[in-house]
Design a protein around this motif. Sequence first.
Motif, PDB file in Angstrom:
ATOM      1  N   HIS A  93       0.834  -1.207   0.000  1.00 20.40           N
ATOM      2  CA  HIS A  93       0.000   0.000   0.000  1.00 20.40           C
ATOM      3  C   HIS A  93       0.868   1.256   0.000  1.00 20.40           C
ATOM      4  N   VAL A  94       1.899   1.256   0.814  1.00 17.45           N
ATOM      5  CA  VAL A  94       2.772   2.432   0.907  1.00 17.45           C
ATOM      6  C   VAL A  94       3.464   2.701  -0.429  1.00 17.45           C
ATOM      7  N   LEU A  95       3.971   1.671  -1.046  1.00 16.11           N
ATOM      8  CA  LEU A  95       4.738   1.852  -2.280  1.00 16.11           C
ATOM      9  C   LEU A  95       3.856   2.157  -3.486  1.00 16.11           C
ATOM     10  N   ARG A  96       2.646   1.599  -3.529  1.00 14.45           N
ATOM     11  CA  ARG A  96       1.867   1.670  -4.766  1.00 14.45           C
ATOM     12  C   ARG A  96       0.705   2.668  -4.734  1.00 14.45           C
ATOM     13  N   HIS A 100      -0.501   9.644   0.451  1.00 16.75           N
ATOM     14  CA  HIS A 100       0.469  10.491   1.140  1.00 16.75           C
ATOM     15  C   HIS A 100       1.782  10.598   0.369  1.00 16.75           C
ATOM     16  N   TYR A 101       2.032   9.639  -0.516  1.00 16.38           N
ATOM     17  CA  TYR A 101       3.283   9.619  -1.267  1.00 16.38           C
ATOM     18  C   TYR A 101       3.044   9.707  -2.776  1.00 16.38           C
ATOM     19  N   GLU A 102       1.887  10.223  -3.154  1.00 15.09           N
ATOM     20  CA  GLU A 102       1.534  10.274  -4.572  1.00 15.09           C
ATOM     21  C   GLU A 102       2.530  11.120  -5.360  1.00 15.09           C
ATOM     22  N   ASP A 103       2.922  12.246  -4.838  1.00 14.95           N
ATOM     23  CA  ASP A 103       3.860  13.114  -5.557  1.00 14.95           C
ATOM     24  C   ASP A 103       5.230  12.474  -5.699  1.00 14.95           C
ATOM     25  N   LEU A 104       5.623  11.662  -4.703  1.00  9.61           N
ATOM     26  CA  LEU A 104       6.910  10.963  -4.795  1.00  9.61           C
ATOM     27  C   LEU A 104       6.880   9.920  -5.909  1.00  9.61           C
ATOM     28  N   ARG A 105       5.733   9.263  -6.069  1.00  7.90           N
ATOM     29  CA  ARG A 105       5.610   8.265  -7.148  1.00  7.90           C
ATOM     30  C   ARG A 105       5.633   8.929  -8.514  1.00  7.90           C
ATOM     31  N   HIS A 106       5.058  10.118  -8.624  1.00 11.99           N
ATOM     32  CA  HIS A 106       5.034  10.824  -9.909  1.00 11.99           C
ATOM     33  C   HIS A 106       6.443  11.192 -10.373  1.00 11.99           C
ATOM     34  N   ARG A 107       7.361  11.340  -9.445  1.00 14.28           N
ATOM     35  CA  ARG A 107       8.726  11.715  -9.807  1.00 14.28           C
ATOM     36  C   ARG A 107       9.566  10.534 -10.266  1.00 14.28           C
ATOM     37  N   LEU A 108       9.058   9.319 -10.097  1.00 15.72           N
ATOM     38  CA  LEU A 108       9.826   8.136 -10.470  1.00 15.72           C
ATOM     39  C   LEU A 108       9.908   7.998 -11.980  1.00 15.72           C
ATOM     40  N   SER A 109      10.933   7.310 -12.416  1.00 17.09           N
ATOM     41  CA  SER A 109      11.065   7.026 -13.841  1.00 17.09           C
ATOM     42  C   SER A 109       9.977   6.043 -14.277  1.00 17.09           C
ATOM     43  N   ASP A 110       9.688   6.044 -15.562  1.00 12.74           N
ATOM     44  CA  ASP A 110       8.661   5.139 -16.092  1.00 12.74           C
ATOM     45  C   ASP A 110       9.045   3.688 -15.855  1.00 12.74           C
ATOM     46  N   LYS A 113       8.283   2.875 -12.220  1.00 11.78           N
ATOM     47  CA  LYS A 113       6.831   2.819 -12.022  1.00 11.78           C
ATOM     48  C   LYS A 113       6.266   1.508 -12.534  1.00 11.78           C
ATOM     49  N   THR A 114       6.715   1.100 -13.711  1.00 12.97           N
ATOM     50  CA  THR A 114       6.236  -0.164 -14.280  1.00 12.97           C
ATOM     51  C   THR A 114       6.648  -1.341 -13.410  1.00 12.97           C
ATOM     52  N   SER A 115       7.900  -1.337 -12.974  1.00 16.37           N
ATOM     53  CA  SER A 115       8.396  -2.427 -12.125  1.00 16.37           C
ATOM     54  C   SER A 115       7.690  -2.447 -10.779  1.00 16.37           C
ATOM     55  N   LEU A 116       7.346  -1.276 -10.279  1.00 18.93           N
ATOM     56  CA  LEU A 116       6.691  -1.178  -8.975  1.00 18.93           C
ATOM     57  C   LEU A 116       5.345  -1.877  -8.971  1.00 18.93           C
ATOM     58  N   PHE A 117       4.607  -1.756 -10.061  1.00 22.78           N
ATOM     59  CA  PHE A 117       3.281  -2.366 -10.129  1.00 22.78           C
ATOM     60  C   PHE A 117       3.307  -3.754 -10.760  1.00 22.78           C
ATOM     61  N   ARG A 118       4.427  -4.124 -11.347  1.00 25.27           N
ATOM     62  CA  ARG A 118       4.541  -5.455 -11.924  1.00 25.27           C
ATOM     63  C   ARG A 118       4.914  -6.476 -10.866  1.00 25.27           C
ATOM     64  N   GLY A 119       5.849  -6.107 -10.013  1.00 24.19           N
ATOM     65  CA  GLY A 119       6.288  -7.017  -8.959  1.00 24.19           C
ATOM     66  C   GLY A 119       7.336  -6.339  -8.107  1.00 24.19           C
ATOM     67  N   LEU A 120       7.220  -6.461  -6.786  1.00 26.45           N
ATOM     68  CA  LEU A 120       8.137  -5.740  -5.904  1.00 26.45           C
ATOM     69  C   LEU A 120       9.572  -6.221  -6.038  1.00 26.45           C
ATOM     70  N   LYS A 121       9.770  -7.449  -6.479  1.00 26.42           N
ATOM     71  CA  LYS A 121      11.132  -7.952  -6.599  1.00 26.42           C
ATOM     72  C   LYS A 121      11.915  -7.188  -7.653  1.00 26.42           C
ATOM     73  N   PHE A 135      13.772   6.527  -3.257  1.00 22.18           N
ATOM     74  CA  PHE A 135      12.321   6.525  -3.075  1.00 22.18           C
ATOM     75  C   PHE A 135      11.954   6.071  -1.667  1.00 22.18           C
ATOM     76  N   LEU A 136      12.561   5.003  -1.210  1.00 23.10           N
ATOM     77  CA  LEU A 136      12.278   4.485   0.131  1.00 23.10           C
ATOM     78  C   LEU A 136      12.727   5.463   1.210  1.00 23.10           C
ATOM     79  N   THR A 137      13.857   6.111   0.996  1.00 20.86           N
ATOM     80  CA  THR A 137      14.354   7.087   1.970  1.00 20.86           C
ATOM     81  C   THR A 137      13.419   8.279   2.073  1.00 20.86           C
ATOM     82  N   ASN A 138      12.932   8.764   0.935  1.00 23.76           N
ATOM     83  CA  ASN A 138      12.002   9.898   0.940  1.00 23.76           C
ATOM     84  C   ASN A 138      10.677   9.530   1.608  1.00 23.76           C
ATOM     85  N   ILE A 139      10.220   8.317   1.387  1.00 24.89           N
ATOM     86  CA  ILE A 139       8.998   7.852   2.056  1.00 24.89           C
ATOM     87  C   ILE A 139       9.190   7.847   3.562  1.00 24.89           C
TER      88      ILE A 139
END
Length: 207
Positions: A93-96, A100-110, A113-121, A135-139
């Motif tokens: 939930h926190v990562l995807r 509260h972290y929507e703006d941080l996700r928008h700054r990620l590379s494409d 972002k794709t890897s984040l929703f495809r699989g956490l590994k 990303f994790l540090t900013n969260i």
Amino acid sequence: AVVSTQSTGNQIKTNFTCEWFIGADIRNQESRRIAQLRTSSHRFRVETGRHGAARIKDISNRLCEYCCTSDKERLMYLAEMPYFEPIIEDEVHVLRTCVHYEDLRHRLSDHLKTSLFRGLKEIFEPHLIQETSNFLTNIHRRRFPEKTKKAKRTKMDSQLGCADFVSVEQISIRTSHLNSSLNFEHFCLFFIIAMILFITLSFIISL
């Protein structure tokens, strides 16, 4: 849907080996955030909500405070409804999805972002580890804000501002103690002299 910590850990680590990111060229703080997420040793509420005597019955301690209501009475009524799925503050939930972290996700590379929703590994692959660690540090900084240097400086200024008053008060107290000590010494000296005179006078009278 509620995703358990165990399933999240299984998504990230599928074999029992030493992870390469331990020796990666990233800062200690970033490496710590990666390890905390991968081992579920973080401070998100899915973990901290398990602490205490009411951890089994009270699921509200594990809910995301940014995406759920904090009204326990309302949650109790919602829990009685069919298909009730509380929003747990877990790793997925926190990562995807957490707002509260929507703006941080928008700054990620494409790619991330794709890897984040495809699989956490996939977000821990060598070519993504630096961006993932940032990303994790900013969260973590946003979720658990530490005392800023400004707050520390303000506290120090406040302490320094009271220094003169404290010093004056301490001097006054010490002066008072000194005066009391001198008065006691004068009394003792006067008492000794009086006793000597009394003994001398008694001796003269006895003659």
